[in-house]
Write a protein that holds these residues in place. Structure first.
Motif, PDB file in Angstrom:
ATOM      1  N   GLU A  64       0.852  -1.281  -0.046  1.00 43.40           N
ATOM      2  CA  GLU A  64      -0.020   0.021   0.043  1.00 43.40           C
ATOM      3  C   GLU A  64       0.907   1.203  -0.007  1.00 43.40           C
ATOM      4  O   GLU A  64       0.588   2.256  -0.775  1.00 43.40           O
ATOM      5  CB  GLU A  64      -0.828   0.088   1.261  1.00 43.40           C
ATOM      6  CG  GLU A  64      -1.800   1.098   1.225  1.00 43.40           C
ATOM      7  CD  GLU A  64      -2.641   1.152   2.482  1.00 43.40           C
ATOM      8  OE1 GLU A  64      -2.813   2.119   3.192  1.00 43.40           O
ATOM      9  OE2 GLU A  64      -3.209   0.022   2.707  1.00 43.40           O
ATOM     10  N   VAL A  65       1.826   1.436   0.900  1.00 44.59           N
ATOM     11  CA  VAL A  65       2.841   2.390   0.746  1.00 44.59           C
ATOM     12  C   VAL A  65       3.880   2.474   0.011  1.00 44.59           C
ATOM     13  O   VAL A  65       4.051   3.605  -0.880  1.00 44.59           O
ATOM     14  CB  VAL A  65       3.466   2.488   2.374  1.00 44.59           C
ATOM     15  CG1 VAL A  65       4.366   3.454   2.144  1.00 44.59           C
ATOM     16  CG2 VAL A  65       2.375   2.537   3.476  1.00 44.59           C
ATOM     17  N   LEU A  66       4.544   1.479  -0.473  1.00 47.85           N
ATOM     18  CA  LEU A  66       5.502   1.421  -1.316  1.00 47.85           C
ATOM     19  C   LEU A  66       5.503   1.034  -2.525  1.00 47.85           C
ATOM     20  O   LEU A  66       6.059   1.509  -3.566  1.00 47.85           O
ATOM     21  CB  LEU A  66       6.876   0.718  -0.674  1.00 47.85           C
ATOM     22  CG  LEU A  66       8.100   0.893  -1.261  1.00 47.85           C
ATOM     23  CD1 LEU A  66       8.794   2.290  -1.393  1.00 47.85           C
ATOM     24  CD2 LEU A  66       9.169  -0.087  -0.604  1.00 47.85           C
ATOM     25  N   GLY A  67       4.414   0.122  -2.870  1.00 49.09           N
ATOM     26  CA  GLY A  67       3.794  -0.163  -4.101  1.00 49.09           C
ATOM     27  C   GLY A  67       4.624  -1.222  -4.690  1.00 49.09           C
ATOM     28  O   GLY A  67       4.342  -1.743  -5.723  1.00 49.09           O
ATOM     29  N   ILE A  68       5.303  -2.154  -3.650  1.00 45.50           N
ATOM     30  CA  ILE A  68       6.016  -3.344  -4.311  1.00 45.50           C
ATOM     31  C   ILE A  68       5.687  -4.367  -2.933  1.00 45.50           C
ATOM     32  O   ILE A  68       5.596  -4.041  -2.019  1.00 45.50           O
ATOM     33  CB  ILE A  68       7.339  -3.297  -4.580  1.00 45.50           C
ATOM     34  CG1 ILE A  68       8.198  -2.554  -3.368  1.00 45.50           C
ATOM     35  CG2 ILE A  68       7.726  -2.580  -5.925  1.00 45.50           C
ATOM     36  CD1 ILE A  68       9.731  -2.334  -3.645  1.00 45.50           C
ATOM     37  N   SER A  69       5.547  -5.594  -3.463  1.00 44.42           N
ATOM     38  CA  SER A  69       5.418  -6.573  -2.251  1.00 44.42           C
ATOM     39  C   SER A  69       6.715  -7.250  -1.788  1.00 44.42           C
ATOM     40  O   SER A  69       7.868  -7.097  -2.355  1.00 44.42           O
ATOM     41  CB  SER A  69       4.588  -7.951  -2.951  1.00 44.42           C
ATOM     42  OG  SER A  69       3.563  -7.545  -3.545  1.00 44.42           O
ATOM     43  N   LEU A  70       6.498  -7.581  -0.589  1.00 46.06           N
ATOM     44  CA  LEU A  70       7.761  -8.341  -0.048  1.00 46.06           C
ATOM     45  C   LEU A  70       8.163  -9.621  -0.868  1.00 46.06           C
ATOM     46  O   LEU A  70       7.252 -10.226  -1.197  1.00 46.06           O
ATOM     47  CB  LEU A  70       7.323  -9.074   1.547  1.00 46.06           C
ATOM     48  CG  LEU A  70       6.952  -7.993   2.545  1.00 46.06           C
ATOM     49  CD1 LEU A  70       6.733  -8.499   3.882  1.00 46.06           C
ATOM     50  CD2 LEU A  70       8.294  -6.906   2.755  1.00 46.06           C
ATOM     51  N   PRO A  71       9.350  -9.948  -0.854  1.00 47.78           N
ATOM     52  CA  PRO A  71       9.810 -11.034  -1.585  1.00 47.78           C
ATOM     53  C   PRO A  71       9.169 -12.440  -1.232  1.00 47.78           C
ATOM     54  O   PRO A  71       9.034 -12.375   0.018  1.00 47.78           O
ATOM     55  CB  PRO A  71      11.220 -11.175  -1.197  1.00 47.78           C
ATOM     56  CG  PRO A  71      11.837  -9.653  -0.941  1.00 47.78           C
ATOM     57  CD  PRO A  71      10.492  -9.385  -0.232  1.00 47.78           C
ATOM     58  N   GLY A  72       8.794 -13.054  -2.079  1.00 49.84           N
ATOM     59  CA  GLY A  72       7.747 -14.414  -1.761  1.00 49.84           C
ATOM     60  C   GLY A  72       8.813 -15.605  -1.228  1.00 49.84           C
ATOM     61  O   GLY A  72       8.118 -16.660  -0.955  1.00 49.84           O
ATOM     62  N   LYS A  73      10.006 -15.685  -1.386  1.00 50.75           N
ATOM     63  CA  LYS A  73      10.724 -16.798  -0.893  1.00 50.75           C
ATOM     64  C   LYS A  73      12.099 -16.258  -0.492  1.00 50.75           C
ATOM     65  O   LYS A  73      12.481 -15.065  -0.618  1.00 50.75           O
ATOM     66  CB  LYS A  73      11.094 -17.561  -2.099  1.00 50.75           C
ATOM     67  CG  LYS A  73      11.783 -16.949  -3.442  1.00 50.75           C
ATOM     68  CD  LYS A  73      11.958 -17.645  -4.456  1.00 50.75           C
ATOM     69  CE  LYS A  73      12.694 -17.238  -5.854  1.00 50.75           C
ATOM     70  NZ  LYS A  73      12.865 -17.917  -6.959  1.00 50.75           N
ATOM     71  N   PRO A  74      12.941 -17.130   0.332  1.00 49.58           N
ATOM     72  CA  PRO A  74      14.083 -16.714   0.818  1.00 49.58           C
ATOM     73  C   PRO A  74      15.047 -16.337  -0.121  1.00 49.58           C
ATOM     74  O   PRO A  74      15.153 -16.667  -1.104  1.00 49.58           O
ATOM     75  CB  PRO A  74      14.606 -17.873   1.689  1.00 49.58           C
ATOM     76  CG  PRO A  74      13.262 -18.971   1.950  1.00 49.58           C
ATOM     77  CD  PRO A  74      12.439 -18.546   0.764  1.00 49.58           C
ATOM     78  N   SER A  82      11.422   1.499 -11.384  1.00 59.41           N
ATOM     79  CA  SER A  82      12.238   2.484 -11.591  1.00 59.41           C
ATOM     80  C   SER A  82      13.769   1.638 -11.205  1.00 59.41           C
ATOM     81  O   SER A  82      14.896   2.327 -11.801  1.00 59.41           O
ATOM     82  CB  SER A  82      12.103   3.730 -10.859  1.00 59.41           C
ATOM     83  OG  SER A  82      12.405   3.400  -9.541  1.00 59.41           O
ATOM     84  N   GLY A  83      13.678   0.639 -10.557  1.00 63.05           N
ATOM     85  CA  GLY A  83      14.940   0.190 -10.016  1.00 63.05           C
ATOM     86  C   GLY A  83      15.685   0.784  -8.913  1.00 63.05           C
ATOM     87  O   GLY A  83      16.578   0.294  -8.628  1.00 63.05           O
ATOM     88  N   GLU A  84      14.955   1.953  -8.518  1.00 61.48           N
ATOM     89  CA  GLU A  84      15.615   2.839  -7.412  1.00 61.48           C
ATOM     90  C   GLU A  84      15.068   2.185  -5.897  1.00 61.48           C
ATOM     91  O   GLU A  84      15.735   2.560  -4.907  1.00 61.48           O
ATOM     92  CB  GLU A  84      15.277   4.247  -7.358  1.00 61.48           C
ATOM     93  CG  GLU A  84      15.602   5.003  -8.865  1.00 61.48           C
ATOM     94  CD  GLU A  84      16.922   4.873  -8.667  1.00 61.48           C
ATOM     95  OE1 GLU A  84      17.696   5.261  -7.704  1.00 61.48           O
ATOM     96  OE2 GLU A  84      17.822   4.576 -10.006  1.00 61.48           O
ATOM     97  N   ARG A  85      14.012   1.354  -5.994  1.00 60.60           N
ATOM     98  CA  ARG A  85      13.667   1.211  -4.499  1.00 60.60           C
ATOM     99  C   ARG A  85      13.678  -0.607  -4.655  1.00 60.60           C
ATOM    100  O   ARG A  85      13.089  -1.153  -5.504  1.00 60.60           O
ATOM    101  CB  ARG A  85      12.318   1.613  -4.399  1.00 60.60           C
ATOM    102  CG  ARG A  85      12.220   3.186  -4.060  1.00 60.60           C
ATOM    103  CD  ARG A  85      10.745   3.600  -4.401  1.00 60.60           C
ATOM    104  NE  ARG A  85      10.945   5.063  -4.541  1.00 60.60           N
ATOM    105  CZ  ARG A  85      11.025   5.776  -5.525  1.00 60.60           C
ATOM    106  NH1 ARG A  85      11.303   5.310  -6.771  1.00 60.60           N
ATOM    107  NH2 ARG A  85      11.095   7.170  -5.666  1.00 60.60           N
ATOM    108  N   SER A  86      14.006  -1.047  -3.427  1.00 59.18           N
ATOM    109  CA  SER A  86      14.253  -2.588  -3.461  1.00 59.18           C
ATOM    110  C   SER A  86      13.624  -3.067  -2.070  1.00 59.18           C
ATOM    111  O   SER A  86      13.902  -2.338  -1.077  1.00 59.18           O
ATOM    112  CB  SER A  86      15.433  -3.090  -3.883  1.00 59.18           C
ATOM    113  OG  SER A  86      16.579  -2.527  -2.899  1.00 59.18           O
ATOM    114  N   ILE A  87      13.473  -4.140  -1.936  1.00 58.49           N
ATOM    115  CA  ILE A  87      13.289  -4.925  -0.686  1.00 58.49           C
ATOM    116  C   ILE A  87      13.841  -6.388  -0.964  1.00 58.49           C
ATOM    117  O   ILE A  87      13.639  -7.112  -1.955  1.00 58.49           O
ATOM    118  CB  ILE A  87      11.748  -5.389  -0.589  1.00 58.49           C
ATOM    119  CG1 ILE A  87      11.030  -3.745  -0.450  1.00 58.49           C
ATOM    120  CG2 ILE A  87      11.640  -6.006   0.781  1.00 58.49           C
ATOM    121  CD1 ILE A  87       9.323  -4.147  -0.163  1.00 58.49           C
ATOM    122  N   GLN A  88      14.915  -6.625   0.154  1.00 57.38           N
ATOM    123  CA  GLN A  88      15.323  -8.030   0.269  1.00 57.38           C
ATOM    124  C   GLN A  88      14.872  -8.817   1.328  1.00 57.38           C
ATOM    125  O   GLN A  88      15.122  -8.267   2.614  1.00 57.38           O
ATOM    126  CB  GLN A  88      17.008  -7.583   0.063  1.00 57.38           C
ATOM    127  CG  GLN A  88      17.798  -8.896   0.180  1.00 57.38           C
ATOM    128  CD  GLN A  88      19.012  -8.535   0.239  1.00 57.38           C
ATOM    129  OE1 GLN A  88      19.763  -7.432  -0.120  1.00 57.38           O
ATOM    130  NE2 GLN A  88      19.836  -9.776   0.530  1.00 57.38           N
TER     131      GLN A  88
END
Length: 210
Positions: A64-74, A82-88
């Motif tokens: 809702e806030v960032l527009g991308i989901s948490l990674p679904g696997k380890p 844009s490639g400027e924001r990431s979640i690991q």
């Protein structure tokens, strides 16, 4: 809304701000030139947040806030368009979020508002980390003699990230695209890692982009 005490760690005063590699550039130099097979760039002063909590509730808030989901696997790494924001993914209840510098405090505030009384933790570690970007045809060769983790494409595809050993330090190594690698390192190890990379890259020729 969480009742945790929060504050913006970025100063808006006239106090000079330097990247973690500012000292290294002055004392070890920043090689440039032609004929190089490796490019090294610091992506300095970015926003780094550590998220901890249940995956379901965090995923809803992050989408809702960032527009991308948490990674679904380890060991997965997810980037926005844009490639400027990431979640690991770091561990079963821990994720690293990296955003352009200045976005981290508003993002933290919005996530806390969205998460309310849920069980979670958000830590701003922006001042303690930096990102070194490696690219060029010799990037993987350099990593093969620098980290203990197997970086062969069959074991380390695009979209993967792991915590591993770098020389005598630790690092988070990520592969956001086919020809680009990232090392997330602690600020206190920045000079050591930079000098190690310059020495290890000497045989290939390296261009340091500041």
């Amino acid at each position: 809304m969480s009742n945790a005490a929060t504050f913006d760690t970025r100063t808006d005063t006239a106090i000079p701000v330097e990247s973690p590699l500012a000292y290294s550039y002055r004392h070890s130099g920043a090689p440039r030139g032609s004929g190089y097979r490796l490019k090294l760039r610091e992506r300095a002063m970015q926003g780094h947040l550590i998220l901890r909590g249940g995956a379901i509730v965090l995923d809803e808030a992050v989408r809702e806030v960032l527009g991308i989901s948490l990674p679904g696997k380890p060991q997965a790494l997810v980037l926005d368009a844009s490639g400027e924001r990431s979640i690991q993914w770091l561990s079963p209840d821990e994720w690293l979020v990296i955003v352009p510098g200045g976005e981290e405090f508003p993002l933290e505030t919005q996530l806390r508002e969205r998460l309310g009384d849920a069980h979670f933790a958000i830590s701003d570690v922006s001042g303690g980390q930096t990102v070194l970007e490696l690219s060029g045809e010799a990037a993987r060769e350099l990593l093969m003699k620098t980290v203990i983790y197997d970086v062969h494409p069959s074991n380390f595809p695009v979209g993967k990230g792991v915590t591993t050993v770098f020389g005598k330090a630790t690092t988070i190594i990520r592969r956001p695209s086919e020809d680009r690698w990232e090392l997330v390192i602690r600020r206190s190890f920045a000079d050591y890692c930079y000098r190690w990379l310059l020495d290890a890259a000497a045989e290939y020729g390296v261009n340091v982009q500041q």
